[in-house]
Write a protein that holds these residues in place. Sequence first.
Motif, PDB file in Angstrom:
ATOM      1  N   ALA A   1      45.021  16.262  63.631  1.00  0.00           N
ATOM      2  CA  ALA A   1      45.279  17.573  62.943  1.00  0.00           C
ATOM      3  C   ALA A   1      44.833  17.224  61.515  1.00  0.00           C
ATOM      4  N   ALA A   2      44.528  18.440  61.021  1.00  0.00           N
ATOM      5  CA  ALA A   2      44.279  18.437  59.560  1.00  0.00           C
ATOM      6  C   ALA A   2      45.244  19.126  58.862  1.00  0.00           C
ATOM      7  N   VAL A   3      45.549  18.624  57.666  1.00  0.00           N
ATOM      8  CA  VAL A   3      46.681  18.916  56.735  1.00  0.00           C
ATOM      9  C   VAL A   3      46.483  20.382  56.190  1.00  0.00           C
ATOM     10  N   LYS A   4      47.311  21.191  55.930  1.00  0.00           N
ATOM     11  CA  LYS A   4      47.384  22.394  55.390  1.00  0.00           C
ATOM     12  C   LYS A   4      46.635  22.431  54.128  1.00  0.00           C
ATOM     13  N   GLY A   5      45.655  23.202  53.876  1.00  0.00           N
ATOM     14  CA  GLY A   5      44.561  23.171  52.778  1.00  0.00           C
ATOM     15  C   GLY A   5      43.550  22.480  52.579  1.00  0.00           C
ATOM     16  N   ALA A   6      43.425  21.588  53.872  1.00  0.00           N
ATOM     17  CA  ALA A   6      42.258  20.836  53.840  1.00  0.00           C
ATOM     18  C   ALA A   6      41.014  21.763  53.724  1.00  0.00           C
ATOM     19  N   PRO A   7      40.128  21.283  52.914  1.00  0.00           N
ATOM     20  CA  PRO A   7      38.809  21.642  52.613  1.00  0.00           C
ATOM     21  C   PRO A   7      38.156  21.827  53.948  1.00  0.00           C
ATOM     22  N   PRO A   8      37.076  22.440  54.375  1.00  0.00           N
ATOM     23  CA  PRO A   8      36.153  22.474  55.271  1.00  0.00           C
ATOM     24  C   PRO A   8      35.424  21.104  55.324  1.00  0.00           C
ATOM     25  N   GLU A   9      34.883  20.644  54.308  1.00  0.00           N
ATOM     26  CA  GLU A   9      34.141  19.427  54.395  1.00  0.00           C
ATOM     27  C   GLU A   9      35.052  18.307  54.753  1.00  0.00           C
ATOM     28  N   ARG A  10      36.368  18.292  54.542  1.00  0.00           N
ATOM     29  CA  ARG A  10      37.224  17.122  55.019  1.00  0.00           C
ATOM     30  C   ARG A  10      37.745  17.292  56.512  1.00  0.00           C
ATOM     31  N   ARG A  11      37.182  18.045  57.121  1.00  0.00           N
ATOM     32  CA  ARG A  11      38.087  18.095  58.458  1.00  0.00           C
ATOM     33  C   ARG A  11      36.914  17.578  59.491  1.00  0.00           C
ATOM     34  N   PHE A  12      36.279  16.566  59.363  1.00  0.00           N
ATOM     35  CA  PHE A  12      35.637  15.850  60.225  1.00  0.00           C
ATOM     36  C   PHE A  12      36.013  14.526  60.718  1.00  0.00           C
ATOM     37  N   LEU A  13      36.063  14.287  62.021  1.00  0.00           N
ATOM     38  CA  LEU A  13      36.704  12.807  62.589  1.00  0.00           C
ATOM     39  C   LEU A  13      35.487  12.140  63.144  1.00  0.00           C
ATOM     40  N   ASP A  14      35.145  10.788  62.587  1.00  0.00           N
ATOM     41  CA  ASP A  14      34.210   9.986  63.234  1.00  0.00           C
ATOM     42  C   ASP A  14      34.784   9.377  64.325  1.00  0.00           C
ATOM     43  N   PHE A  15      33.913   8.628  65.315  1.00  0.00           N
ATOM     44  CA  PHE A  15      34.614   7.976  66.472  1.00  0.00           C
ATOM     45  C   PHE A  15      33.338   6.949  66.605  1.00  0.00           C
ATOM     46  N   GLY A  16      33.673   5.691  66.706  1.00  0.00           N
ATOM     47  CA  GLY A  16      32.482   4.702  66.830  1.00  0.00           C
ATOM     48  C   GLY A  16      32.991   3.346  67.481  1.00  0.00           C
ATOM     49  N   ILE A  17      32.214   2.361  67.623  1.00  0.00           N
ATOM     50  CA  ILE A  17      32.610   1.108  67.886  1.00  0.00           C
ATOM     51  C   ILE A  17      32.238   0.146  66.692  1.00  0.00           C
ATOM     52  N   HIS A  18      33.219  -0.690  66.426  1.00  0.00           N
ATOM     53  CA  HIS A  18      33.618  -1.574  65.051  1.00  0.00           C
ATOM     54  C   HIS A  18      33.174  -0.876  64.041  1.00  0.00           C
ATOM     55  N   ALA A  19      34.218  -0.486  63.260  1.00  0.00           N
ATOM     56  CA  ALA A  19      34.303   0.042  61.983  1.00  0.00           C
ATOM     57  C   ALA A  19      33.464  -0.365  61.119  1.00  0.00           C
ATOM     58  N   ARG A  20      33.567  -1.985  60.894  1.00  0.00           N
ATOM     59  CA  ARG A  20      32.697  -2.531  59.847  1.00  0.00           C
ATOM     60  C   ARG A  20      31.276  -2.640  59.773  1.00  0.00           C
ATOM     61  N   THR A  21      30.970  -3.165  61.064  1.00  0.00           N
ATOM     62  CA  THR A  21      29.728  -3.358  61.520  1.00  0.00           C
ATOM     63  C   THR A  21      28.855  -2.796  62.419  1.00  0.00           C
ATOM     64  N   GLY A  22      29.761  -1.626  63.199  1.00  0.00           N
ATOM     65  CA  GLY A  22      29.056  -0.845  64.046  1.00  0.00           C
ATOM     66  C   GLY A  22      28.373   0.512  63.786  1.00  0.00           C
ATOM     67  N   LYS A  23      28.373   1.415  64.658  1.00  0.00           N
ATOM     68  CA  LYS A  23      27.779   2.556  64.216  1.00  0.00           C
ATOM     69  C   LYS A  23      28.883   3.764  64.826  1.00  0.00           C
ATOM     70  N   VAL A  24      28.729   4.977  64.067  1.00  0.00           N
ATOM     71  CA  VAL A  24      29.406   6.164  64.731  1.00  0.00           C
ATOM     72  C   VAL A  24      28.599   6.752  65.952  1.00  0.00           C
ATOM     73  N   LEU A  25      29.488   6.807  66.955  1.00  0.00           N
ATOM     74  CA  LEU A  25      29.091   7.393  68.191  1.00  0.00           C
ATOM     75  C   LEU A  25      29.170   9.015  68.388  1.00  0.00           C
ATOM     76  N   ASN A  26      30.169   9.627  67.703  1.00  0.00           N
ATOM     77  CA  ASN A  26      30.600  11.104  67.781  1.00  0.00           C
ATOM     78  C   ASN A  26      31.266  11.519  66.682  1.00  0.00           C
ATOM     79  N   THR A  27      31.004  12.658  66.155  1.00  0.00           N
ATOM     80  CA  THR A  27      31.888  13.351  64.871  1.00  0.00           C
ATOM     81  C   THR A  27      32.338  14.615  65.489  1.00  0.00           C
ATOM     82  N   PHE A  28      33.430  14.915  65.183  1.00  0.00           N
ATOM     83  CA  PHE A  28      34.232  15.995  65.913  1.00  0.00           C
ATOM     84  C   PHE A  28      34.806  16.828  64.481  1.00  0.00           C
ATOM     85  N   GLU A  29      35.072  18.178  64.720  1.00  0.00           N
ATOM     86  CA  GLU A  29      35.411  19.005  63.506  1.00  0.00           C
ATOM     87  C   GLU A  29      36.891  19.012  63.816  1.00  0.00           C
TER      88      GLU A  29
END
Length: 512
Positions: free
Chosen positions: A343-371
Motif C-alpha cells: 500500500a501507499a500511505v495517505k498523501g503519497a505523491p504520484p511519483e512515490r507510488r512505484f514498487l520495484d521487484f528484482g533479484i539481488h538488490a545490491r548487484t542485480g537488476k530490477v525485473l518489474n516495476t508496479f504502481e
Amino acid sequence: MRHSALLLIFGLSSVLGAVDPAMPDKHRALFQEHCVNCHGPKTQKGKFRVDDLPMSISNVETAERWQKVLNAMNSGDMPPEDETQPTSAAKADFLDDLANVMVAARRTLGDQKGLITMRRLNRREYRNTLRELLGVEINVAELPPDGGSGAFDTVGSNLFMSANQIEQYQALGREALEEAFAWQTSASVTKKLHYEGETTTPKVRDFVKYQIDARDRAQKWAKAVEEAAAEPENREIVAKIREEVKNSESRFRREWARIPGAPNPRAFGFDKKGENDADLANDSLGAAWLKYHEHYTQMPDVDRGAYLGVQTRHPAELNVNYIELLVPFDWPVGDYIVRVRAAAVKGAPPERRFLDFGIHARTGKVLNTFEISGTMEHPQTIEIPLTLTRGHLTHENRSLFFREKGSWDTNEEGNRKRAEAVKRNGIGPELMLWVDWIEVERVPNATKPVPPGFAALQLPLDDKSPAPEAAELRAALQRFAAEAFRGTAPPTDYVDRLMRLYDVRRKAGDKP
C-alpha cells in the motif's frame, strides 16, 4: 538416463567436384626457415605444428589452422621478435596469398554446387530446437555469431562448423538435458514461503537501542580521552598529535594509545576485531541516522507490516531500504509465483507510488516495476511470475527484493535524496510505501504436456529406478534421435555410438 548420451550432433557435408583452394608451394620455404623449429615434428609450441599443414584447404579443420597462421602473422606475434624475421617483401607476399586463399576456401567450403548446404543450426534455430525438443530455454550467446551475408542468418557458407564449435554445441546440449531432467523430475513438487513485513520492526527497534547505548558509551570514552589529554605532562605529545591530524577531533581520538592515561575504547565495549577500535567509537558518537530509525519505529503500522525507506547503514547492520527473500537452495527449478501485498500511505505523491521487484538488490537488476494504488485500509496484492533454472544456484541470483523505485539507484543519487530530505524535514526521506507480506510459491507443472524428447524416451527419469535393459535403452535412443532429427530415423551406427558412450559413462560411475 540423466547422464546418458543424448546429444544433438550436427555434421558437415563434403564438397564434391570442387577444386580446393591451395597456398602456392613457394611458401613452404618460409615455413621451413622461420616456423618449423618451434612448430615442427620435435617441438610444438602452443600445441601447433606447421610441417604437416596441407597446402590445399579441403576441409574446415585445415581452414581453421591456416586462419590461426594468418592471425598470428598479421598481428606480428609470429615469428617472435627474438627470432629471424622474413623479409618484408616475402611476408607481404605470403599474407597476400593466404588472405586470398582463405576467402576462396570460405566460399568453396560453403558452396555445394546447387545442393542444399549441410550447415550448423544458427543460434536462433538451436535455441528453438532445444526448447521444442526438451521444453527448456538455454542461453545460446556463447555460440558463434550467425551474420556475414547481408541480413540473413541461415546462409550455409557462414555456418560451417569447426571442432571447437562442435564442443560448444555439445556443451549446450548437455546443459539443456540437465535442465530438462531437473524440470521433469520435480514436475509435481510444491513449495511455499510466507514472509510478514513486520519482521523488520524488532530489528529496527533493537538497533535504535544499540545506537543510543553505543552513543552514551562513546561519549564517556571521548570525555576520558579529553581528560587524559588535558594532563600537564601530556602537553607536548598532545600538541604533536594535534599538529599531525590538523586538529581533527576524530583523528585525534584515533591516536589515543599515544596519550598516557587515555583509556582503551575496548574497555567501553568497542571492539573492531583487529582494527582501530577508536573508529567504532567515533562512529557511535555520531549515531548516524538515529532520528530516521526512531521515526521508522514511530510509524503507525510498523507492527503489521514494513515501510520501505532509504539505505542508512550497511545492510548487514540494518536494512530499511528493501525487503530481501532468499529462495531456499533445496527448492527445485520451475515456475514460481511471487506475491506481495502493499500500500501507499495517505498523501503519497504520484511519483512515490512505484514498487520495484528484482533479484539481488545490491548487484542485480530490477525485473518489474508496479504502481501501487492500494491504501493502508485496502492494500493491493500483486502476483509476479518467476522462473528459476539451474542457473539460479548462488545467493546472488536467488535473492528476491522489493524496494521503492528510485530510492537508491546509485550511491550518488541516494545520498543526494537523503541530504535534500534532511534539509527539508530534519529526519530523512518520508516513508511512502508499506508492505504487509510477501509469498513465494512454486507452481507444479505435472499436468503440462511432456516435451517430445522425453515423451519419446518412455523411460523412468528418476535416479532410483533400475537401469534399462540394453534393448529397451536402444529403442529409447532411437526414438529420441528420430524426434531430434524431425522424424528421420537415425543410422544404425549412430545409435551404436550412443550405446557405447552410455556404457562408458556407466562404467565411469554415472547413474543410469
